[in-house]
Design a protein around this motif. Sequence first.
Motif, PDB file in Angstrom:
ATOM      1  N   ILE A 154     -28.791  17.091  12.931  1.00 44.50           N
ATOM      2  CA  ILE A 154     -29.286  18.435  13.227  1.00 44.50           C
ATOM      3  C   ILE A 154     -30.142  18.968  12.077  1.00 44.50           C
ATOM      4  O   ILE A 154     -31.167  19.622  12.290  1.00 44.50           O
ATOM      5  CB  ILE A 154     -28.108  19.384  13.534  1.00 44.50           C
ATOM      6  CG1 ILE A 154     -27.455  18.980  14.864  1.00 44.50           C
ATOM      7  CG2 ILE A 154     -28.586  20.831  13.596  1.00 44.50           C
ATOM      8  CD1 ILE A 154     -26.186  19.713  15.181  1.00 44.50           C
ATOM      9  N   ILE A 157     -33.531  17.383  12.420  1.00 45.82           N
ATOM     10  CA  ILE A 157     -34.246  17.947  13.568  1.00 45.82           C
ATOM     11  C   ILE A 157     -34.825  19.318  13.227  1.00 45.82           C
ATOM     12  O   ILE A 157     -35.934  19.671  13.654  1.00 45.82           O
ATOM     13  CB  ILE A 157     -33.295  18.040  14.780  1.00 45.82           C
ATOM     14  CG1 ILE A 157     -32.986  16.639  15.305  1.00 45.82           C
ATOM     15  CG2 ILE A 157     -33.880  18.916  15.882  1.00 45.82           C
ATOM     16  CD1 ILE A 157     -31.834  16.594  16.283  1.00 45.82           C
ATOM     17  N   ASN A 158     -34.095  20.102  12.461  1.00 47.88           N
ATOM     18  CA  ASN A 158     -34.580  21.424  12.065  1.00 47.88           C
ATOM     19  C   ASN A 158     -35.624  21.351  10.950  1.00 47.88           C
ATOM     20  O   ASN A 158     -36.364  22.313  10.727  1.00 47.88           O
ATOM     21  CB  ASN A 158     -33.409  22.296  11.616  1.00 47.88           C
ATOM     22  CG  ASN A 158     -32.644  22.894  12.780  1.00 47.88           C
ATOM     23  OD1 ASN A 158     -33.091  23.837  13.420  1.00 47.88           O
ATOM     24  ND2 ASN A 158     -31.491  22.331  13.092  1.00 47.88           N
ATOM     25  N   LYS A 159     -35.691  20.208  10.297  1.00 45.75           N
ATOM     26  CA  LYS A 159     -36.626  20.034   9.188  1.00 45.75           C
ATOM     27  C   LYS A 159     -37.976  19.477   9.648  1.00 45.75           C
ATOM     28  O   LYS A 159     -39.017  19.818   9.093  1.00 45.75           O
ATOM     29  CB  LYS A 159     -35.999  19.089   8.150  1.00 45.75           C
ATOM     30  CG  LYS A 159     -36.822  18.896   6.886  1.00 45.75           C
ATOM     31  CD  LYS A 159     -36.041  18.040   5.891  1.00 45.75           C
ATOM     32  CE  LYS A 159     -36.845  17.766   4.626  1.00 45.75           C
ATOM     33  NZ  LYS A 159     -36.084  16.915   3.672  1.00 45.75           N
ATOM     34  N   HIS A 160     -37.944  18.621  10.671  1.00 41.73           N
ATOM     35  CA  HIS A 160     -39.161  17.934  11.097  1.00 41.73           C
ATOM     36  C   HIS A 160     -39.453  18.194  12.583  1.00 41.73           C
ATOM     37  O   HIS A 160     -38.547  18.138  13.416  1.00 41.73           O
ATOM     38  CB  HIS A 160     -39.042  16.429  10.879  1.00 41.73           C
ATOM     39  CG  HIS A 160     -38.694  16.035   9.481  1.00 41.73           C
ATOM     40  ND1 HIS A 160     -39.582  16.145   8.425  1.00 41.73           N
ATOM     41  CD2 HIS A 160     -37.544  15.531   8.958  1.00 41.73           C
ATOM     42  CE1 HIS A 160     -39.006  15.723   7.316  1.00 41.73           C
ATOM     43  NE2 HIS A 160     -37.772  15.345   7.617  1.00 41.73           N
ATOM     44  N   LYS A 162     -39.984  20.615  14.458  1.00 37.98           N
ATOM     45  CA  LYS A 162     -39.282  21.669  15.189  1.00 37.98           C
ATOM     46  C   LYS A 162     -40.226  22.475  16.059  1.00 37.98           C
ATOM     47  O   LYS A 162     -39.840  22.962  17.134  1.00 37.98           O
ATOM     48  CB  LYS A 162     -38.561  22.581  14.193  1.00 37.98           C
ATOM     49  CG  LYS A 162     -37.678  23.636  14.847  1.00 37.98           C
ATOM     50  CD  LYS A 162     -36.928  24.448  13.792  1.00 37.98           C
ATOM     51  CE  LYS A 162     -36.053  25.513  14.437  1.00 37.98           C
ATOM     52  NZ  LYS A 162     -35.338  26.324  13.429  1.00 37.98           N
ATOM     53  N   ASN A 163     -41.474  22.629  15.619  1.00 41.59           N
ATOM     54  CA  ASN A 163     -42.421  23.486  16.338  1.00 41.59           C
ATOM     55  C   ASN A 163     -43.415  22.707  17.199  1.00 41.59           C
ATOM     56  O   ASN A 163     -44.408  23.265  17.662  1.00 41.59           O
ATOM     57  CB  ASN A 163     -43.187  24.355  15.328  1.00 41.59           C
ATOM     58  CG  ASN A 163     -42.265  25.299  14.574  1.00 41.59           C
ATOM     59  OD1 ASN A 163     -41.369  25.899  15.161  1.00 41.59           O
ATOM     60  ND2 ASN A 163     -42.468  25.416  13.266  1.00 41.59           N
ATOM     61  N   LYS A 165     -44.970  21.326  20.373  1.00 44.64           N
ATOM     62  CA  LYS A 165     -44.924  21.835  21.736  1.00 44.64           C
ATOM     63  C   LYS A 165     -45.528  20.816  22.706  1.00 44.64           C
ATOM     64  O   LYS A 165     -46.281  19.943  22.325  1.00 44.64           O
ATOM     65  CB  LYS A 165     -45.682  23.158  21.822  1.00 44.64           C
ATOM     66  CG  LYS A 165     -45.267  24.150  20.762  1.00 44.64           C
ATOM     67  CD  LYS A 165     -44.812  25.450  21.376  1.00 44.64           C
ATOM     68  CE  LYS A 165     -44.482  26.446  20.277  1.00 44.64           C
ATOM     69  NZ  LYS A 165     -43.067  26.668  20.149  1.00 44.64           N
ATOM     70  N   GLN A 175     -36.875  14.458  18.770  1.00 41.42           N
ATOM     71  CA  GLN A 175     -35.823  14.761  17.795  1.00 41.42           C
ATOM     72  C   GLN A 175     -35.333  13.496  17.098  1.00 41.42           C
ATOM     73  O   GLN A 175     -35.016  13.514  15.903  1.00 41.42           O
ATOM     74  CB  GLN A 175     -34.667  15.479  18.490  1.00 41.42           C
ATOM     75  CG  GLN A 175     -35.009  16.897  18.920  1.00 41.42           C
ATOM     76  CD  GLN A 175     -33.879  17.580  19.660  1.00 41.42           C
ATOM     77  OE1 GLN A 175     -32.937  16.936  20.132  1.00 41.42           O
ATOM     78  NE2 GLN A 175     -33.973  18.897  19.807  1.00 41.42           N
ATOM     79  N   ALA A 178     -37.611  12.721  14.395  1.00 44.79           N
ATOM     80  CA  ALA A 178     -37.348  13.565  13.220  1.00 44.79           C
ATOM     81  C   ALA A 178     -36.249  12.945  12.357  1.00 44.79           C
ATOM     82  O   ALA A 178     -36.329  12.941  11.119  1.00 44.79           O
ATOM     83  CB  ALA A 178     -36.938  14.968  13.673  1.00 44.79           C
ATOM     84  N   GLU A 182     -36.619  11.519   8.467  1.00 46.57           N
ATOM     85  CA  GLU A 182     -35.744  11.946   7.371  1.00 46.57           C
ATOM     86  C   GLU A 182     -35.066  10.747   6.712  1.00 46.57           C
ATOM     87  O   GLU A 182     -35.024  10.639   5.475  1.00 46.57           O
ATOM     88  CB  GLU A 182     -34.702  12.925   7.901  1.00 46.57           C
ATOM     89  CG  GLU A 182     -33.759  13.481   6.838  1.00 46.57           C
ATOM     90  CD  GLU A 182     -34.445  14.368   5.807  1.00 46.57           C
ATOM     91  OE1 GLU A 182     -33.848  14.592   4.733  1.00 46.57           O
ATOM     92  OE2 GLU A 182     -35.583  14.846   6.077  1.00 46.57           O
TER      93      GLU A 182
END
Length: 310
Positions: A154, A157-160, A162-163, A165, A175, A178, A182
């Motif tokens: 998680i 996923i929030n680091k790479h 995330k935005n 679209k 995800q 991501a 990492e």
Amino acid sequence: MIKIGNLTYQQLREKFRIKSPWDMIIIFILNILLTIPIFIIVHHNIVELDWAQNVDRIILFILILVVIQLILRAMRRITLISVILYLLFLFFGTVFGDYSFKNVFEDYRSMMYTMNDDPYPQDIIISKLLPFPNKSKILNAVEYQNPKIRNFAIMAINKHFKNVKGYYDYFTVIQSFAIFKEINGRWNYVSDPKGHDYIAKATESLQYLSGDCDDHSIFMVACIKSIGGTTRLIHTKGHIYPEILVGNKKDLEHINYAIKKVLFPTESKGKPINYHIDERGNIWLNLDYTAKYPGGPFMNEEILGALTLD
């Protein structure tokens, strides 16, 4: 005379007839959309003449454009009716959330990019029927239900990405990429003790993000499995590496575009997307610690066995 309601067939035809020059404009736009992929296919399959300024390819494109324009004009009535029905279908798809204009654009864009920058396919060939080494130990080490493993996933996923679209249908794959970014960006290769094959559990590798190829593979598939991704381990001569399931060839078109143009444009620039196709037609991308992007080059192409973690 045929009548529908109070209108004759001739009146209906006149009512829905697209007047000039709009009929020719619609046909020409459709021609361009058809000519481009046909040109790419022909371009890749005929010998280049090496004329100055690529004149041979310019002539080829114009020739295809003219031929298709003549065909569409000869079938103008059917062509225009088909276009109108297709636009109505897309309109209802857009309103009711099924298959919209945006989906068409994304499918066409991905198809065109893949045709021009084709991924590099390799069918899976098992040369020897060998049991997967340390299978029970590896399965026990893939601690995908451990909260620490899921928390790491998680965090990645929030680091790479995330935005990012436009890839709702592939959000689990994105995800997973991501997580790949990492882990591979931080992984430190450390050999096993001499003469001993040490299998580290995923939670052990989590502490220092270090270990050999099987430790990396176990940790990678554990993290991806913890968020719902489908992975497998590939056994080659003296090496094990992870792969992720991305779907079928149509799915690969979208993933290929995402990797090369959106997610890993620098790492994958000018390089092919490598993948395996299994006996069911499923496509798997390489996630080895040696790869800088999903689908990077294989360290060893001879496959001795595969272990799917479903």
